[in-house]
Design a protein around this motif. Structure first.
Motif, PDB file in Angstrom:
ATOM      1  N   PHE A  47       0.827  -1.198   0.000  1.00 41.26           N
ATOM      2  CA  PHE A  47       0.000   0.000   0.000  1.00 41.26           C
ATOM      3  C   PHE A  47       0.868   1.257   0.000  1.00 41.26           C
ATOM      4  CE2 PHE A  47      -3.343   2.854   0.913  1.00 41.26           C
ATOM      5  CZ  PHE A  47      -2.953   3.666   1.981  1.00 41.26           C
ATOM      6  N   VAL A  48       0.435   2.275  -0.762  1.00 41.85           N
ATOM      7  CA  VAL A  48       1.108   3.564  -0.788  1.00 41.85           C
ATOM      8  C   VAL A  48       0.190   4.658  -0.253  1.00 41.85           C
ATOM      9  CG1 VAL A  48       2.151   5.341  -2.243  1.00 41.85           C
ATOM     10  CG2 VAL A  48       2.577   2.913  -2.724  1.00 41.85           C
ATOM     11  N   ALA A  49      -0.992   4.814  -0.868  1.00 39.80           N
ATOM     12  CA  ALA A  49      -1.903   5.891  -0.474  1.00 39.80           C
ATOM     13  C   ALA A  49      -3.310   5.573  -0.939  1.00 39.80           C
ATOM     14  CB  ALA A  49      -1.451   7.229  -1.074  1.00 39.80           C
ATOM     15  N   ALA A  50      -4.289   6.160  -0.255  1.00 35.94           N
ATOM     16  CA  ALA A  50      -5.684   6.003  -0.644  1.00 35.94           C
ATOM     17  C   ALA A  50      -6.435   7.289  -0.349  1.00 35.94           C
ATOM     18  CB  ALA A  50      -6.328   4.829   0.092  1.00 35.94           C
ATOM     19  N   ILE A  51      -7.541   7.463  -1.073  1.00 33.04           N
ATOM     20  CA  ILE A  51      -8.383   8.645  -0.870  1.00 33.04           C
ATOM     21  C   ILE A  51      -9.834   8.219  -0.982  1.00 33.04           C
ATOM     22  CG2 ILE A  51      -8.176   9.308  -3.322  1.00 33.04           C
ATOM     23  CD1 ILE A  51      -8.301  12.267  -2.343  1.00 33.04           C
ATOM     24  N   THR A  52     -10.650   8.612  -0.016  1.00 33.39           N
ATOM     25  CA  THR A  52     -12.044   8.191   0.001  1.00 33.39           C
ATOM     26  C   THR A  52     -12.871   8.936  -1.030  1.00 33.39           C
ATOM     27  OG1 THR A  52     -12.659   9.808   1.693  1.00 33.39           O
ATOM     28  CG2 THR A  52     -11.888   7.640   2.450  1.00 33.39           C
ATOM     29  N   TRP A  53     -14.040   8.365  -1.321  1.00 35.13           N
ATOM     30  CA  TRP A  53     -14.894   8.949  -2.355  1.00 35.13           C
ATOM     31  C   TRP A  53     -15.709  10.118  -1.843  1.00 35.13           C
ATOM     32  CZ3 TRP A  53     -20.141   9.144  -1.581  1.00 35.13           C
ATOM     33  CH2 TRP A  53     -20.642   8.313  -0.572  1.00 35.13           C
ATOM     34  N   ASN A  54     -16.020  10.147  -0.551  1.00 30.32           N
ATOM     35  CA  ASN A  54     -16.963  11.150  -0.062  1.00 30.32           C
ATOM     36  C   ASN A  54     -16.287  12.432   0.420  1.00 30.32           C
ATOM     37  OD1 ASN A  54     -15.875   9.638   1.983  1.00 30.32           O
ATOM     38  ND2 ASN A  54     -17.802   9.133   2.956  1.00 30.32           N
ATOM     39  N   PHE A  55     -15.472  12.347   1.412  1.00 28.44           N
ATOM     40  CA  PHE A  55     -14.869  13.560   1.954  1.00 28.44           C
ATOM     41  C   PHE A  55     -13.409  13.741   1.536  1.00 28.44           C
ATOM     42  CE2 PHE A  55     -18.533  14.589   4.282  1.00 28.44           C
ATOM     43  CZ  PHE A  55     -19.006  13.446   4.902  1.00 28.44           C
ATOM     44  N   GLY A  56     -12.937  12.845   0.694  1.00 27.86           N
ATOM     45  CA  GLY A  56     -11.559  12.973   0.235  1.00 27.86           C
ATOM     46  C   GLY A  56     -10.547  12.788   1.348  1.00 27.86           C
ATOM     47  N   ILE A  57     -10.881  11.935   2.308  1.00 26.47           N
ATOM     48  CA  ILE A  57      -9.943  11.636   3.385  1.00 26.47           C
ATOM     49  C   ILE A  57      -8.801  10.811   2.815  1.00 26.47           C
ATOM     50  CG2 ILE A  57      -9.663  10.477   5.597  1.00 26.47           C
ATOM     51  CD1 ILE A  57     -12.671  10.971   6.050  1.00 26.47           C
ATOM     52  N   ARG A  72      -7.668  13.483  -6.189  1.00 28.59           N
ATOM     53  CA  ARG A  72      -8.616  12.961  -7.166  1.00 28.59           C
ATOM     54  C   ARG A  72      -9.402  14.096  -7.790  1.00 28.59           C
ATOM     55  NH1 ARG A  72     -12.130   8.786  -4.276  1.00 28.59           N
ATOM     56  NH2 ARG A  72     -13.289   8.795  -6.225  1.00 28.59           N
ATOM     57  N   ASP A  73      -9.809  13.889  -9.042  1.00 29.97           N
ATOM     58  CA  ASP A  73     -10.669  14.834  -9.747  1.00 29.97           C
ATOM     59  C   ASP A  73     -11.817  14.017 -10.319  1.00 29.97           C
ATOM     60  OD1 ASP A  73     -11.930  16.572 -11.516  1.00 29.97           O
ATOM     61  OD2 ASP A  73     -10.070  17.604 -12.014  1.00 29.97           O
ATOM     62  N   ASN A  74     -12.918  13.986  -9.600  1.00 31.25           N
ATOM     63  CA  ASN A  74     -14.045  13.161 -10.023  1.00 31.25           C
ATOM     64  C   ASN A  74     -14.626  13.627 -11.355  1.00 31.25           C
ATOM     65  OD1 ASN A  74     -13.807  11.540  -7.753  1.00 31.25           O
ATOM     66  ND2 ASN A  74     -15.368  12.674  -6.595  1.00 31.25           N
ATOM     67  N   ALA A  75     -14.576  14.924 -11.615  1.00 32.46           N
ATOM     68  CA  ALA A  75     -15.115  15.446 -12.877  1.00 32.46           C
ATOM     69  C   ALA A  75     -14.312  14.936 -14.070  1.00 32.46           C
ATOM     70  CB  ALA A  75     -15.112  16.962 -12.843  1.00 32.46           C
ATOM     71  N   LYS A  76     -12.988  14.795 -13.887  1.00 31.62           N
ATOM     72  CA  LYS A  76     -12.131  14.305 -14.966  1.00 31.62           C
ATOM     73  C   LYS A  76     -11.915  12.796 -14.888  1.00 31.62           C
ATOM     74  CE  LYS A  76      -9.567  18.634 -15.551  1.00 31.62           C
ATOM     75  NZ  LYS A  76      -8.224  19.281 -15.536  1.00 31.62           N
ATOM     76  N   ASN A  77     -12.454  12.185 -13.837  1.00 31.03           N
ATOM     77  CA  ASN A  77     -12.291  10.732 -13.640  1.00 31.03           C
ATOM     78  C   ASN A  77     -10.827  10.329 -13.552  1.00 31.03           C
ATOM     79  OD1 ASN A  77     -14.453   9.015 -13.110  1.00 31.03           O
ATOM     80  ND2 ASN A  77     -14.168   7.856 -15.001  1.00 31.03           N
ATOM     81  N   THR A  78     -10.063  11.099 -12.787  1.00 30.71           N
ATOM     82  CA  THR A  78      -8.635  10.829 -12.655  1.00 30.71           C
ATOM     83  C   THR A  78      -8.209  10.862 -11.189  1.00 30.71           C
ATOM     84  OG1 THR A  78      -8.064  13.156 -12.938  1.00 30.71           O
ATOM     85  CG2 THR A  78      -8.077  11.790 -14.918  1.00 30.71           C
ATOM     86  N   VAL A  79      -7.118  10.170 -10.927  1.00 30.77           N
ATOM     87  CA  VAL A  79      -6.469  10.178  -9.625  1.00 30.77           C
ATOM     88  C   VAL A  79      -4.979  10.415  -9.866  1.00 30.77           C
ATOM     89  CG1 VAL A  79      -5.983   8.894  -7.527  1.00 30.77           C
ATOM     90  CG2 VAL A  79      -8.120   8.541  -8.727  1.00 30.77           C
ATOM     91  N   SER A  80      -4.363  11.164  -8.996  1.00 34.23           N
ATOM     92  CA  SER A  80      -2.952  11.492  -9.172  1.00 34.23           C
ATOM     93  C   SER A  80      -2.162  11.163  -7.912  1.00 34.23           C
ATOM     94  CB  SER A  80      -2.792  12.977  -9.490  1.00 34.23           C
ATOM     95  OG  SER A  80      -3.448  13.315 -10.694  1.00 34.23           O
ATOM     96  N   LEU A  81      -0.870  10.978  -8.109  1.00 32.36           N
ATOM     97  CA  LEU A  81       0.039  10.772  -6.986  1.00 32.36           C
ATOM     98  C   LEU A  81       1.263  11.643  -7.237  1.00 32.36           C
ATOM     99  CD1 LEU A  81       0.510   9.118  -4.353  1.00 32.36           C
ATOM    100  CD2 LEU A  81       1.911   7.577  -5.748  1.00 32.36           C
ATOM    101  N   GLN A  82       1.409  12.681  -6.444  1.00 34.13           N
ATOM    102  CA  GLN A  82       2.587  13.543  -6.520  1.00 34.13           C
ATOM    103  C   GLN A  82       3.638  12.989  -5.580  1.00 34.13           C
ATOM    104  OE1 GLN A  82       3.306  16.234  -8.489  1.00 34.13           O
ATOM    105  NE2 GLN A  82       5.347  16.161  -7.560  1.00 34.13           N
ATOM    106  N   MET A  83       4.802  12.691  -6.142  1.00 29.12           N
ATOM    107  CA  MET A  83       5.868  12.075  -5.359  1.00 29.12           C
ATOM    108  C   MET A  83       7.060  13.016  -5.317  1.00 29.12           C
ATOM    109  SD  MET A  83       5.609   8.160  -6.773  1.00 29.12           S
ATOM    110  CE  MET A  83       6.214   8.580  -8.393  1.00 29.12           C
ATOM    111  N   ASN A  84       7.404  13.463  -4.126  1.00 30.73           N
ATOM    112  CA  ASN A  84       8.536  14.370  -3.928  1.00 30.73           C
ATOM    113  C   ASN A  84       9.600  13.703  -3.080  1.00 30.73           C
ATOM    114  OD1 ASN A  84       7.099  16.418  -5.301  1.00 30.73           O
ATOM    115  ND2 ASN A  84       6.138  17.095  -3.393  1.00 30.73           N
ATOM    116  N   SER A  85      10.788  14.267  -3.109  1.00 24.67           N
ATOM    117  CA  SER A  85      11.906  13.752  -2.299  1.00 24.67           C
ATOM    118  C   SER A  85      12.059  12.257  -2.486  1.00 24.67           C
ATOM    119  CB  SER A  85      11.677  14.093  -0.821  1.00 24.67           C
ATOM    120  OG  SER A  85      11.556  15.486  -0.637  1.00 24.67           O
ATOM    121  N   LEU A  86      12.069  11.829  -3.716  1.00 26.89           N
ATOM    122  CA  LEU A  86      12.123  10.399  -4.013  1.00 26.89           C
ATOM    123  C   LEU A  86      13.422   9.773  -3.564  1.00 26.89           C
ATOM    124  CD1 LEU A  86      10.333  10.525  -7.442  1.00 26.89           C
ATOM    125  CD2 LEU A  86       9.659   9.071  -5.535  1.00 26.89           C
ATOM    126  N   LYS A  87      13.317   8.517  -3.146  1.00 23.06           N
ATOM    127  CA  LYS A  87      14.457   7.754  -2.654  1.00 23.06           C
ATOM    128  C   LYS A  87      14.617   6.496  -3.513  1.00 23.06           C
ATOM    129  CE  LYS A  87      13.214   9.095   2.082  1.00 23.06           C
ATOM    130  NZ  LYS A  87      12.866   8.587   3.439  1.00 23.06           N
TER     131      LYS A  87
END
Length: 124
Positions: A47-57, A72-87
């Motif tokens: 597991f890395v990350a998750a986001i709920t559908w209702n309140f975006g928790i 997430r952008d429900n209007a565009k039907n997309t989910v993103s993962l911004q990764m910084n300080s990569l190791k």
């Protein structure tokens, strides 16, 4: 069932950033929990990350907390993962997933739709 396609993977130096995107089709993701998982070389999917559908928790694994951001952008039907300080230990195939719930004790359990994955390689 929703179809998922990831993009944005690649090779980056340690300390750099990458942004992954997941495009969904077939159904709206607005009623799904969305998540990102990864499979490092020789290891099981984790597991890395998750986001709920209702309140975006949002939920994050301890290893990426403070460095990665899921959105997430429900209007565009997309989910993103911004990764910084990569190791280098972030090197893995990254998968987008859609499901009905997130459980901290069984993170993979609530996800039923998976993308094909995108490779992220972090060089030292």
């Amino acid at each position: 069932q929703v179809q998922l396609v990831e993009s944005g993977g690649g090779l980056v130096q340690a300390g750099g950033s990458l942004s992954l995107s997941c495009a969904a089709s077939g159904r709206s993701i607005s009623n799904y929990v969305m998540g990102w998982f990864r499979r490092p070389p020789g290891k099981e999917r984790q597991f890395v990350a998750a986001i709920t559908w209702n309140f975006g928790i949002t939920y994050y694994s301890d290893s990426v907390k403070g460095r990665f951001t899921i959105s997430r952008d429900n209007a565009k039907n997309t989910v993103s993962l911004q990764m910084n300080s990569l190791k280098p230990e972030d090197t893995a195939v990254y998968y987008c997933a859609a499901g009905t719930y997130y459980s901290s004790t069984q993170p993979l359990g609530g996800f039923s739709s998976w993308g094909q994955g995108t490779q992220v390689t972090v060089s030292s």
